[in-house]
Design an enzyme around this catalytic site. Structure first.
Site, short mmCIF file in Angstrom:
data_model
loop_
_atom_site.label_atom_id
_atom_site.label_comp_id
_atom_site.label_asym_id
_atom_site.label_seq_id
_atom_site.Cartn_x
_atom_site.Cartn_y
_atom_site.Cartn_z
CG ASN A 102 58.58 31.97 60.05
OD1 ASN A 102 59.79 31.77 60.13
ND2 ASN A 102 57.83 31.42 59.13
CD GLU A 108 53.61 26.10 58.19
OE1 GLU A 108 54.72 25.62 58.38
OE2 GLU A 108 53.33 26.76 57.17
NE ARG A 136 58.92 27.43 60.02
CZ ARG A 136 59.52 27.56 58.85
NH1 ARG A 136 59.79 28.74 58.36
NH2 ARG A 136 59.84 26.50 58.16
CG HIS A 151 56.93 21.65 54.94
ND1 HIS A 151 57.11 21.10 53.70
CD2 HIS A 151 57.27 22.95 54.82
CE1 HIS A 151 57.54 22.03 52.85
NE2 HIS A 151 57.65 23.16 53.52
NE ARG A 157 64.19 23.92 49.05
CZ ARG A 157 63.37 23.99 50.09
NH1 ARG A 157 63.06 22.90 50.75
NH2 ARG A 157 62.87 25.14 50.47
#
Ligand code: AMP
Length: 417
Positions: A7, A396, A99, A189, A250
């Site tokens: 990743n 993941e 990823r 996601h 965020r």
């Protein structure tokens, strides 16, 4: 087969080495030999690694770019330092799974990387200018170091949400803008939502088509997904990961007119306002203290800090609104599933989110809820709840490794979890 999962970010790289194949997948018997990360690539990088059953190790090394970082990982995995019985030489690594953040509308599932796929990932740079170039660098570095013959697979964050219907993915902008620029909800996601939906199905011993749940990935970034008949039919992140839930830094949803208004009032450029929304808002912005939920909970508990409490309340309230919206969008659901650092570890936040949803038949079991932390999975609602609640830790990397094994074996990944 031994699969290296990468990743790659701009200055960080996370990696795992996982042994899996079609037999191991069917027996749920994959093995994770090592997990680790490299931070501050470009200078004196910090390497953290953990071999299966061992303590975390830290070291530093000068690593000037992604290629140097991937090279470092390969050498270390094959070295007596790592002492992996299964990996003695580079030939003992049989495939690499990457990823990749944005697959646009091209990639609806994971794919074996060839020249055309590379071009497709490049074409999506416009949509993810910070992430896709870093992902590409990782792919090219692995290709150079392992040789073109080694299978590499791309697993996209956006792919799982490609089943959204037009009504959910279109913004109500002039339609030609969608055709011209592909402005739409992509969602992110996806690998996490897909993994927890799959685990839920396994835990409940049910078929994919019977899976009707709302998944809540609550970490530093947060998103919700409405999963009907096993497919994502709506999700809270949009064209970028800025939309939707309140996150660490965020803002999530807001009136778009604020951007221009704020730019004029504060003398900021549009880019600067966007940075403010991405980096200085959310839990950090409201509390004025931190983006870290654990610290906010401590602050609220120990000092009864008003703005820390407010940030937590706002965070939970937005999630509750999305649960309500998705239940309406999907004609009801069987369960709400919590995952991500906050979702997996904070009984307190889960309680606040679910408070007021009793009318829906969602009742948390206090003991079960308190027990599901630190990577434990299971149900947290009472047995007679009409809408169940679960905690399922996300993984993941495991899904990336499994998709890699499936692609290498030539298994079709369409509509698969
Ligand atoms: P992630 O991005 O999935 O690693 O999640 C990071 C977020 O999870 C941070 O806000 C952490 O404070 C939060 N987190 C981790 N452990 C806990 C915990 N025990 N209680 C509350 N929040 C936690």
């Amino acid at each position: 087969m031994n699969i290296l999962v990468l990743n790659c970010g701009s200055a960080t790289l996370k990696f795992q080495l996982i042994a899996t194949d079609l037999d191991l997948i069917s027996q749920n018997a994959d093995r994770r030999f090592v997990r680790g990360s490299i931070e501050r690539i470009g200078g004196e990088a910090i390497i953290t690694s953990q071999l299966e059953g061992h303590a975390v190790q830290r070291s530093t090394a000068p690593l000037r770019d992604t290629r140097a970082a991937v090279d470092f990982i390969i050498r270390w995995l094959c070295s007596p330092d790592a002492n992996l019985a299964e990996v003695r030489a580079i030939a003992d690594i049989h495939a690499v799974g990457h990823r990749v953040v944005h697959g646009g509308e091209f990639f609806k599932h994971s794919v074996l990387i060839d020249e055309e796929v590379l071009r497709g990932i490049e074409d999506c740079i416009d949509l993810a200018p910070l992430h896709n170039p870093a992902n590409l660098k990782g792919i090219l570095a692995a290709r150079e170091l392992f040789g073109v013959g080694l299978p590499q697979v791309a697993v996209f964050d956006t792919a799982f949400h490609q089943t959204l219907p037009e009504t959910a993915y279109l913004y109500a902008l002039p339609y030609p803008l969608y055709r011209r620029y592909r402005i739409r909800r992509y969602g992110f996601h996806g690998t996490s939502h897909r993994y927890v939906a799959y685990r839920y199905r396994q835990l409940c011993n049910m078929e994919r088509v019977a899976t009707n749940i709302i998944t809540l990935h609550l970490g530093n970034g947060c998103s919700a997904a409405a999963i009907r008949a096993g497919n994502s039919i709506d999700t809270s992140m949009g064209f970028t990961p800025l939309e939707g839930l309140v996150m660490g830094t965020r803002s999530g949803d807001l009136d778009p007119a604020i951007v221009d208004w704020l730019a004029a009032k504060e003398g900021l450029s549009a880019r600067e306002v966007e940075t403010l929304l991405n980096k200085q808002s959310g839990l950090l912005g409201i509390s004025g203290l931190t983006n870290d939920m654990r610290d906010l909970l401590d602050e609220a508990r120990e000092n009864n800090d008003r703005r820390a409490r407010l940030a937590i309340e706002l965070f939970c309230y937005r999630i509750r609104k999305y649960i309500g919206a998705y239940l309406a969008a999907m004609n009801g659901a069987d369960a709400v599933v919590f995952t991500g650092g906050i979702g997996e570890n904070s009984p307190e936040v889960r309680t606040t989110i679910c408070a007021g949803l009793e009318w829906l038949g969602l009742h948390l079991d206090a003991e079960r809820n308190a027990a599901q932390t630190n990577g434990r999975e299971g149900v947290i609602s009472t047995t007679d709840s009409h809408l169940a609640a679960y905690v399922i830790p996300t993984d993941e990397e495991l899904l990336i490794a499994r998709d890699t094994a499936r692609c290498v074996a030539g298994v079709s990944l369409e509509r698969r979890s």
